[in-house]
Write a protein that holds these residues in place. Structure first.
Motif, PDB file in Angstrom:
ATOM      1  N   ALA A 117       7.900   2.214  -5.210  1.00  0.00           N
ATOM      2  CA  ALA A 117       7.353   0.952  -4.723  1.00  0.00           C
ATOM      3  C   ALA A 117       7.057   0.962  -3.231  1.00  0.00           C
ATOM      4  O   ALA A 117       6.536  -0.028  -2.714  1.00  0.00           O
ATOM      5  N   ILE A 118       7.380   2.042  -2.514  1.00  0.00           N
ATOM      6  CA  ILE A 118       6.978   2.138  -1.109  1.00  0.00           C
ATOM      7  C   ILE A 118       5.463   2.006  -1.054  1.00  0.00           C
ATOM      8  O   ILE A 118       4.749   2.690  -1.796  1.00  0.00           O
ATOM      9  N   PRO A 119       4.928   1.117  -0.223  1.00  0.00           N
ATOM     10  CA  PRO A 119       3.475   0.921  -0.196  1.00  0.00           C
ATOM     11  C   PRO A 119       2.736   2.253  -0.059  1.00  0.00           C
ATOM     12  O   PRO A 119       3.055   3.068   0.818  1.00  0.00           O
ATOM     13  N   LYS A 120       1.780   2.458  -0.942  1.00  0.00           N
ATOM     14  CA  LYS A 120       1.069   3.734  -0.981  1.00  0.00           C
ATOM     15  C   LYS A 120       0.416   4.095   0.353  1.00  0.00           C
ATOM     16  O   LYS A 120       0.472   5.254   0.771  1.00  0.00           O
ATOM     17  N   PRO A 121      -0.213   3.145   1.066  1.00  0.00           N
ATOM     18  CA  PRO A 121      -0.802   3.512   2.364  1.00  0.00           C
ATOM     19  C   PRO A 121       0.229   4.013   3.376  1.00  0.00           C
ATOM     20  O   PRO A 121      -0.042   4.949   4.129  1.00  0.00           O
ATOM     21  N   VAL A 122       1.411   3.396   3.395  1.00  0.00           N
ATOM     22  CA  VAL A 122       2.449   3.818   4.333  1.00  0.00           C
ATOM     23  C   VAL A 122       2.972   5.200   3.958  1.00  0.00           C
ATOM     24  O   VAL A 122       3.159   6.071   4.823  1.00  0.00           O
ATOM     25  N   ALA A 123       3.218   5.422   2.662  1.00  0.00           N
ATOM     26  CA  ALA A 123       3.690   6.738   2.224  1.00  0.00           C
ATOM     27  C   ALA A 123       2.649   7.821   2.527  1.00  0.00           C
ATOM     28  O   ALA A 123       2.987   8.919   2.998  1.00  0.00           O
ATOM     29  N   ALA A 335      -6.799   9.740   2.892  1.00  0.00           N
ATOM     30  CA  ALA A 335      -7.587   8.843   2.045  1.00  0.00           C
ATOM     31  C   ALA A 335      -6.715   7.740   1.464  1.00  0.00           C
ATOM     32  O   ALA A 335      -7.100   6.566   1.425  1.00  0.00           O
ATOM     33  N   SER A 336      -5.509   8.113   1.026  1.00  0.00           N
ATOM     34  CA  SER A 336      -4.581   7.118   0.482  1.00  0.00           C
ATOM     35  C   SER A 336      -4.169   6.114   1.554  1.00  0.00           C
ATOM     36  O   SER A 336      -3.976   4.932   1.262  1.00  0.00           O
ATOM     37  N   ALA A 337      -4.062   6.581   2.794  1.00  0.00           N
ATOM     38  CA  ALA A 337      -3.573   5.721   3.866  1.00  0.00           C
ATOM     39  C   ALA A 337      -4.577   4.651   4.282  1.00  0.00           C
ATOM     40  O   ALA A 337      -4.189   3.522   4.603  1.00  0.00           O
ATOM     41  N   VAL A 338      -5.860   4.977   4.303  1.00  0.00           N
ATOM     42  CA  VAL A 338      -6.844   4.074   4.918  1.00  0.00           C
ATOM     43  C   VAL A 338      -7.785   3.428   3.915  1.00  0.00           C
ATOM     44  O   VAL A 338      -8.721   2.739   4.316  1.00  0.00           O
ATOM     45  N   THR A 339      -7.561   3.597   2.626  1.00  0.00           N
ATOM     46  CA  THR A 339      -8.484   3.042   1.633  1.00  0.00           C
ATOM     47  C   THR A 339      -8.493   1.521   1.661  1.00  0.00           C
ATOM     48  O   THR A 339      -9.549   0.883   1.605  1.00  0.00           O
ATOM     49  N   ASP A 340      -7.325   0.909   1.771  1.00  0.00           N
ATOM     50  CA  ASP A 340      -7.220  -0.552   1.726  1.00  0.00           C
ATOM     51  C   ASP A 340      -7.313  -1.126   3.140  1.00  0.00           C
ATOM     52  O   ASP A 340      -6.432  -0.900   3.970  1.00  0.00           O
ATOM     53  N   PRO A 341      -8.369  -1.890   3.460  1.00  0.00           N
ATOM     54  CA  PRO A 341      -8.495  -2.450   4.819  1.00  0.00           C
ATOM     55  C   PRO A 341      -7.326  -3.353   5.208  1.00  0.00           C
ATOM     56  O   PRO A 341      -6.967  -3.440   6.381  1.00  0.00           O
ATOM     57  N   ALA A 342      -6.711  -4.014   4.242  1.00  0.00           N
ATOM     58  CA  ALA A 342      -5.625  -4.949   4.550  1.00  0.00           C
ATOM     59  C   ALA A 342      -4.385  -4.244   5.094  1.00  0.00           C
ATOM     60  O   ALA A 342      -3.599  -4.848   5.830  1.00  0.00           O
ATOM     61  N   THR A 343      -4.190  -2.998   4.736  1.00  0.00           N
ATOM     62  CA  THR A 343      -2.993  -2.256   5.184  1.00  0.00           C
ATOM     63  C   THR A 343      -3.348  -1.100   6.117  1.00  0.00           C
ATOM     64  O   THR A 343      -2.478  -0.307   6.447  1.00  0.00           O
ATOM     65  N   GLU A 345      -4.154  -0.896   9.350  1.00  0.00           N
ATOM     66  CA  GLU A 345      -3.507  -0.832  10.664  1.00  0.00           C
ATOM     67  C   GLU A 345      -2.051  -0.378  10.540  1.00  0.00           C
ATOM     68  O   GLU A 345      -1.565   0.420  11.355  1.00  0.00           O
ATOM     69  N   ALA A 346      -1.355  -0.883   9.536  1.00  0.00           N
ATOM     70  CA  ALA A 346       0.025  -0.451   9.325  1.00  0.00           C
ATOM     71  C   ALA A 346       0.084   1.046   9.019  1.00  0.00           C
ATOM     72  O   ALA A 346       0.985   1.753   9.493  1.00  0.00           O
ATOM     73  N   ALA A 347      -0.875   1.519   8.254  1.00  0.00           N
ATOM     74  CA  ALA A 347      -0.920   2.946   7.932  1.00  0.00           C
ATOM     75  C   ALA A 347      -1.186   3.783   9.178  1.00  0.00           C
ATOM     76  O   ALA A 347      -0.574   4.837   9.375  1.00  0.00           O
ATOM     77  N   VAL A 348      -2.089   3.309  10.026  1.00  0.00           N
ATOM     78  CA  VAL A 348      -2.400   4.047  11.261  1.00  0.00           C
ATOM     79  C   VAL A 348      -1.178   4.100  12.172  1.00  0.00           C
ATOM     80  O   VAL A 348      -0.889   5.136  12.787  1.00  0.00           O
ATOM     81  N   VAL A 349      -0.447   2.991  12.264  1.00  0.00           N
ATOM     82  CA  VAL A 349       0.781   2.988  13.069  1.00  0.00           C
ATOM     83  C   VAL A 349       1.783   3.994  12.502  1.00  0.00           C
ATOM     84  O   VAL A 349       2.409   4.762  13.246  1.00  0.00           O
ATOM     85  N   THR A 350       1.930   4.001  11.192  1.00  0.00           N
ATOM     86  CA  THR A 350       2.823   4.974  10.561  1.00  0.00           C
ATOM     87  C   THR A 350       2.403   6.402  10.894  1.00  0.00           C
ATOM     88  O   THR A 350       3.237   7.247  11.252  1.00  0.00           O
TER      89      THR A 350
END
Length: 417
Positions: A117-123, A335-343, A345-350
């Motif tokens: 359940a860890i958000p896919k973009p963050v992982a 690709a997994s990190a940046v696919t969803d625009p809503a998450t 920025e959080a993915a980029v910070v990670t």
């Protein structure tokens, strides 16, 4: 006769591709964690044997092509993290704790679901940050050693275009030839070429448990075990996730004292054994994974030779081969990190925090990247993004594969070992 031999040949290819495509990553990771050449060779041998035994057991027990391998992203994490405070014994202690956590995830399904359940973009962003330093090595090698690294990269490009499966093994072969031509004549003299086991008494400290054991567990689960299950599901199987975690976690525990960092379900090699090329009949493809397990265990006998070659090679050249092997994994993770625009920025910070390689209170960047990304999601999103689909549990343990589905969907095929 041809039909009986087909899954056996597919298993041999699976073992060869799996070993040749990423053993340099494993050796680089173990040496970065503080292992000597003898300890790194022992770790590679232990990983080959324990992975092979787990694959043979799972394939035979469940009659499914459940391929098993070492954690390539986990080895890249070791490179990014470096030696923990306390050195190699503490790293071995972290390997044991990571293995225990994998077993616990198999015994207690809520733990496995929590990791899934860890958000896919963050992982994905955390994995991308871990892989980035190694993936830049081919560029640095071309600048530092153009006459040696150039043929390696060119060989990889040509094979990637015309025989993609063999691109990394081919690049490795070119590198071995380059090493043989440029290494000192006495370079292998005195090297231990026969397989041997070097046991290490583990040690523990809090910073290594948080900064190495926990990230190693999370990376292995999110980047290997969950995608490995997705590959099997994509081919119509319903494998027992809990049983797979228990078997691979136990294999990790057995390998750790000898220097092995983590054992898990395979991804790309899973597709080699589970696809129609292994056998037209899905119910016969388990033979390929069993054969691959036996083959990987046999290949482990060459761990001493592999380590000796790596020891006499320029370190940047070995890192370059490892980086080429991980480019596909980096692309998939980004690709997994940046696919969803809503998450995004959080993915980029990670990604930025993880790739920075910072160490705070003895804990490495992978953990802080995960913390930073999750905090970003909590601060700027009222509701967390939907969790990815939970992998199947132990019930039912077996089911008949869907014979109509002969290919893995493109978005489910991970680009790493």
């Amino acid at each position: 006769m041809v039909g009986r031999a087909q899954p056996v040949l597919a298993g041999v290819v699976t073992a060869l591709v799996g070993f040749a495509s990423s053993f340099t990553v494993v050796l680089a990771g173990l040496r970065a964690a503080g292992a000597s050449d003898a300890q790194a060779a022992s770790g590679l041998l232990a990983l080959c044997v324990s992975s092979g035994l787990a694959a043979a057991w799972l394939g035979w027990r469940h009659r499914m092509p459940m391929s098993v391998a070492w954690s390539t992203p986990g080895a890249a994490l070791l490179v990014a993290t470096g030696p923990p405070p306390g050195g190699w014994p503490v790293a071995v202690g972290a390997f044991l704790v990571s293995g225990l956590l994998i077993v616990a995830a198999g015994l207690f399904p809520p733990l496995g679901r929590a990791v899934a359940a860890i958000p896919k973009p963050v992982a994905g962003a955390m994995l991308a940050g871990v892989l980035l330093p190694l993936c830049t090595a081919p560029v640095r090698a071309l600048v530092e050693l153009p006459t040696v690294a150039g043929p390696v990269v060119i060989g990889w490009l040509l094979l990637h275009r015309y025989a993609r499966r063999w691109a990394v093994p081919g690049a490795l072969l070119v590198a071995v030839v380059a090493i043989a031509l440029t290494a000192p004549p006495a370079g292998l003299a005195g090297a231990a070429l026969t397989p041997s086991v070097a046991l290490t008494t583990p040690a523990w400290n809090a910073s290594a448990l948080v900064g190495l054991a926990l990230p190693l567990f999370l990376v292995t689960m999110a980047a290997q075990n969950v995608p490995g299950m997705a590959v099997l599901v994509g081919y119509g199987y319903r494998p027992p996730f809990g049983a797979a975690l228990r078997a691979t976690g136990l294999a990790s525990l057995l390998a750790a004292p000898a220097g092995g960092h983590a054992v898990n379900l395979a991804a790309i090699t899973a597709a080699l054994a589970a696809g129609p090329d292994a056998h037209p009949d899905p119910e016969r493809r388990w033979v390929a994974s069993v054969t691959a397990g036996v083959g990987l265990a046999v290949l482990g006998l060459g761990a001493g030779v592999a380590t000796a070659l790596v020891a006499v090679a320029p370190p940047i050249l070995i890192e370059a081969v490892a980086g080429l092997a991980l480019l596909g994994a980096l692309a998939t993770a980004l690709a997994s990190a940046v696919t969803d625009p809503a998450t995004r920025e959080a993915a980029v910070v990670t990604f930025v925090v993880t790739a920075s390689g910072v160490t705070l209170i003895g804990v490495g960047g992978a953990f802080w990247g995960l913390v930073a990304g999750c905090l970003m999601l909590l601060l700027f999103h009222r509701r967390p993004p939907a969790a990815p689909a939970t992998p199947p549990t132990d019930a039912p343990e077996r089911s008949t594969p869907d014979r109509r589905n002969g290919a893995v969907p493109a978005d489910r095929t991970p680009q790493h070992h």
